[in-house]
Design an enzyme around this catalytic site. Structure first.
Site, PDB file in Angstrom:
ATOM      1  N   TYR A 168      -1.137 -20.110 -59.599  1.00 24.83           N
ATOM      2  CA  TYR A 168      -1.947 -20.027 -58.853  1.00 24.83           C
ATOM      3  C   TYR A 168      -3.330 -20.431 -58.727  1.00 24.83           C
ATOM      4  O   TYR A 168      -4.699 -20.080 -58.117  1.00 24.83           O
ATOM      5  CB  TYR A 168      -2.346 -18.632 -58.276  1.00 24.83           C
ATOM      6  CG  TYR A 168      -2.650 -18.119 -56.181  1.00 24.83           C
ATOM      7  CD1 TYR A 168      -1.363 -19.082 -55.502  1.00 24.83           C
ATOM      8  CD2 TYR A 168      -4.512 -17.464 -56.450  1.00 24.83           C
ATOM      9  CE1 TYR A 168      -2.166 -18.324 -54.223  1.00 24.83           C
ATOM     10  CE2 TYR A 168      -3.990 -17.392 -54.572  1.00 24.83           C
ATOM     11  CZ  TYR A 168      -3.587 -17.693 -54.265  1.00 24.83           C
ATOM     12  OH  TYR A 168      -3.540 -17.312 -52.949  1.00 24.83           O
ATOM     13  N   GLY A 169      -3.533 -21.678 -59.028  1.00 21.26           N
ATOM     14  CA  GLY A 169      -4.982 -22.534 -58.840  1.00 21.26           C
ATOM     15  C   GLY A 169      -5.157 -23.658 -57.960  1.00 21.26           C
ATOM     16  O   GLY A 169      -4.858 -22.825 -56.842  1.00 21.26           O
ATOM     17  N   SER A 170      -5.437 -24.949 -58.512  1.00 23.63           N
ATOM     18  CA  SER A 170      -6.079 -25.540 -57.305  1.00 23.63           C
ATOM     19  C   SER A 170      -4.491 -26.122 -56.280  1.00 23.63           C
ATOM     20  O   SER A 170      -5.208 -25.522 -54.793  1.00 23.63           O
ATOM     21  CB  SER A 170      -6.715 -26.337 -57.363  1.00 23.63           C
ATOM     22  OG  SER A 170      -6.851 -27.865 -56.652  1.00 23.63           O
ATOM     23  N   ASP A 191      -0.706 -28.845 -67.649  1.00 22.93           N
ATOM     24  CA  ASP A 191       0.566 -29.524 -68.286  1.00 22.93           C
ATOM     25  C   ASP A 191       1.264 -28.908 -69.655  1.00 22.93           C
ATOM     26  O   ASP A 191       1.905 -28.957 -69.865  1.00 22.93           O
ATOM     27  CB  ASP A 191       0.310 -31.392 -69.012  1.00 22.93           C
ATOM     28  CG  ASP A 191      -0.115 -32.015 -67.655  1.00 22.93           C
ATOM     29  OD1 ASP A 191       0.535 -31.720 -66.787  1.00 22.93           O
ATOM     30  OD2 ASP A 191      -0.260 -32.589 -66.776  1.00 22.93           O
ATOM     31  N   GLN A 192      -0.465 -28.493 -70.839  1.00 26.24           N
ATOM     32  CA  GLN A 192      -0.076 -28.226 -72.121  1.00 26.24           C
ATOM     33  C   GLN A 192       0.950 -26.832 -71.841  1.00 26.24           C
ATOM     34  O   GLN A 192       0.929 -26.572 -72.815  1.00 26.24           O
ATOM     35  CB  GLN A 192      -1.447 -27.928 -72.233  1.00 26.24           C
ATOM     36  CG  GLN A 192      -1.680 -27.191 -71.562  1.00 26.24           C
ATOM     37  CD  GLN A 192      -3.162 -27.832 -70.415  1.00 26.24           C
ATOM     38  OE1 GLN A 192      -2.706 -28.518 -70.052  1.00 26.24           O
ATOM     39  NE2 GLN A 192      -4.420 -27.437 -70.501  1.00 26.24           N
ATOM     40  N   HIS A 224       3.657 -33.186 -60.500  1.00 23.67           N
ATOM     41  CA  HIS A 224       3.069 -34.208 -61.896  1.00 23.67           C
ATOM     42  C   HIS A 224       4.301 -34.153 -62.505  1.00 23.67           C
ATOM     43  O   HIS A 224       4.676 -33.117 -62.830  1.00 23.67           O
ATOM     44  CB  HIS A 224       1.908 -33.708 -62.427  1.00 23.67           C
ATOM     45  CG  HIS A 224       1.654 -34.638 -63.167  1.00 23.67           C
ATOM     46  ND1 HIS A 224       1.291 -35.927 -63.215  1.00 23.67           N
ATOM     47  CD2 HIS A 224       0.172 -34.578 -64.261  1.00 23.67           C
ATOM     48  CE1 HIS A 224       0.761 -36.351 -63.705  1.00 23.67           C
ATOM     49  NE2 HIS A 224       0.884 -35.902 -65.285  1.00 23.67           N
ATOM     50  N   ASP A 265      -0.598 -42.227 -62.976  1.00 23.94           N
ATOM     51  CA  ASP A 265      -1.826 -41.593 -62.749  1.00 23.94           C
ATOM     52  C   ASP A 265      -2.918 -41.025 -63.962  1.00 23.94           C
ATOM     53  O   ASP A 265      -4.012 -41.042 -63.617  1.00 23.94           O
ATOM     54  CB  ASP A 265      -1.018 -39.836 -62.291  1.00 23.94           C
ATOM     55  CG  ASP A 265      -2.129 -38.885 -62.185  1.00 23.94           C
ATOM     56  OD1 ASP A 265      -2.062 -38.518 -61.065  1.00 23.94           O
ATOM     57  OD2 ASP A 265      -1.758 -37.363 -63.075  1.00 23.94           O
ATOM     58  N   GLU A 285     -29.999 -42.945 -58.747  1.00 22.00           N
ATOM     59  CA  GLU A 285     -29.878 -44.709 -58.927  1.00 22.00           C
ATOM     60  C   GLU A 285     -27.868 -44.379 -59.080  1.00 22.00           C
ATOM     61  O   GLU A 285     -26.876 -45.447 -58.450  1.00 22.00           O
ATOM     62  CB  GLU A 285     -30.350 -45.533 -59.197  1.00 22.00           C
ATOM     63  CG  GLU A 285     -31.622 -45.487 -58.903  1.00 22.00           C
ATOM     64  CD  GLU A 285     -31.345 -46.342 -56.872  1.00 22.00           C
ATOM     65  OE1 GLU A 285     -30.083 -47.493 -57.235  1.00 22.00           O
ATOM     66  OE2 GLU A 285     -31.889 -46.038 -56.381  1.00 22.00           O
TER      67      GLU A 285
END
Length: 332
Positions: free
Chosen positions: A26-28, A84-85, A109, A192, A228
């Protein structure tokens, strides 16, 4: 090579309506997929560790929450949106023993499938639906009646309708409003990782730091160097996003256009491109994946050291001070 692109009329939400759908994480991305599918009328459950801090957030949003094993047992489609891990361990211990024959295993992914950290049995579908956007935008654009572009891929089609399921999922999260491109796990994963390392997260960060250091070492105020080399980069990236390189060059001054076109190639030389090719080779042959997995298994020693070094860079200190003065950022 031409690519297949799909839109609203190419996907049917009815494909999902009789299915039990579990979103693991339930993350991003997890919150966006779960909420968008729920709002699209689907029967959604979120699978989390019982001690996860996200359990309360998901329940407050009106979602059913179960532990991972129970969510998988219940589900016809399981979307794995975990880091992923951690995916391999969760798959081995909680997903594989509870996954139904004929179920669909989905990913956002391709890392764990492509590098064979996870090798599903032949009797399940394996698909990918990957929005090309952070999760908060996947959610926000959906609530506004729009969507973000998505990639879909079918790695394994056990039931004969895996692609229809992937397209329906993409439609359920809003992707078919923007366009859904068909790819494969190999191409998605390798492009990716390369993009993250060579351009987006690695290349751009090092370019910013080197520019900042060059100006401050020459005696210029760090505040000017920050504006800059970092702050104004957003303005340029927004122009790229809106209309590519030509839009950027059209919008900046002639001085900036000429200076950029004549000096840029002196900076990003054939030597840089040769190094990019080496980075791509490390992604393609699995060396990066092995290095990253070993780093995770070893307790993140190198990563933690790099995080400390990055966080202590002078541009981070001057940036924090300047951003604290920007009232519009506080609103976000």
């Amino acid at each position: 090579m031409s690519m297949n692109v799909y839109y609203e009329q190419d996907a049917d939400l009815a494909v999902l309506q009789s299915k039990n759908i579990a979103v693991l994480g339930y993350g991003s991305q997890g919150h966006a997929h779960a909420l968008n599918l729920k709002d699209s009328g689907m029967n959604v459950c979120v699978g989390l560790r019982t001690d996860s801090s996200s359990c309360a957030k998901a329940r407050e949003a009106g979602l059913r929450v179960e532990n991972v094993a129970d969510a998988v047992k219940w589900a016809d489609i399981v979307m794995v949106l975990l880091p992923d891990q951690t995916q391999k361990s969760v798959y081995d211990n909680e997903i594989a023993p509870n996954l139904k024959k004929g179920a669909t295993l989905a990913f956002g992914h391709g890392f764990n499938i492509h590098y064979k950290q996870i090798v599903p049995s032949a009797d399940v579908n394996v698909i990918m639906i990957a929005p090309k956007s952070p999760g908060h935008l996947v959610r926000r654009t959906y609530t506004e009646g729009n969507g973000v572009p998505c990639l879909i891929a079918v790695h394994q089609d056990a039931t004969g309708d895996a692609k229809k399921i992937a397209l329906a999922w993409a439609k359920g999260i809003g992707g078919t409003k923007a366009g859904v491109i068909e790819t494969n796990f190999k191409d998605e994963t390798e492009t990716d990782l390369f993009g993250e390392q060579a351009v987006l997260c690695g290349g751009s960060a090092e370019l910013i730091k080197c520019g900042f250091e060059t100006l401050t070492e020459a005696g210029y105020p760090p505040e000017l160097a920050y504006f800059e080399c970092m702050h104004e980069l957003k303005l340029i990236v927004d122009l790229y996003y809106e209309g590519g390189l030509s839009r950027m060059n059209y919008s900046v001054s002639d001085t900036a256009e000429y200076g950029g076109m004549t000096r840029g190639p002196r900076l990003i030389t054939s030597t840089v491109k040769a190094e990019m090719k080496k980075i791509l080779e490390e992604v393609q042959d699995g060396r990066f994946a092995k290095e990253f997995i070993d780093e995770c298994n070893g307790g993140y020693k190198n990563l933690n050291s790099l995080r400390d070094s990055n966080g202590n860079h002078p541009i981070e200190k001057v940036g924090a001070k300047l951003r604290g003065m920007m009232s519009w950022l506080k609103k976000k």
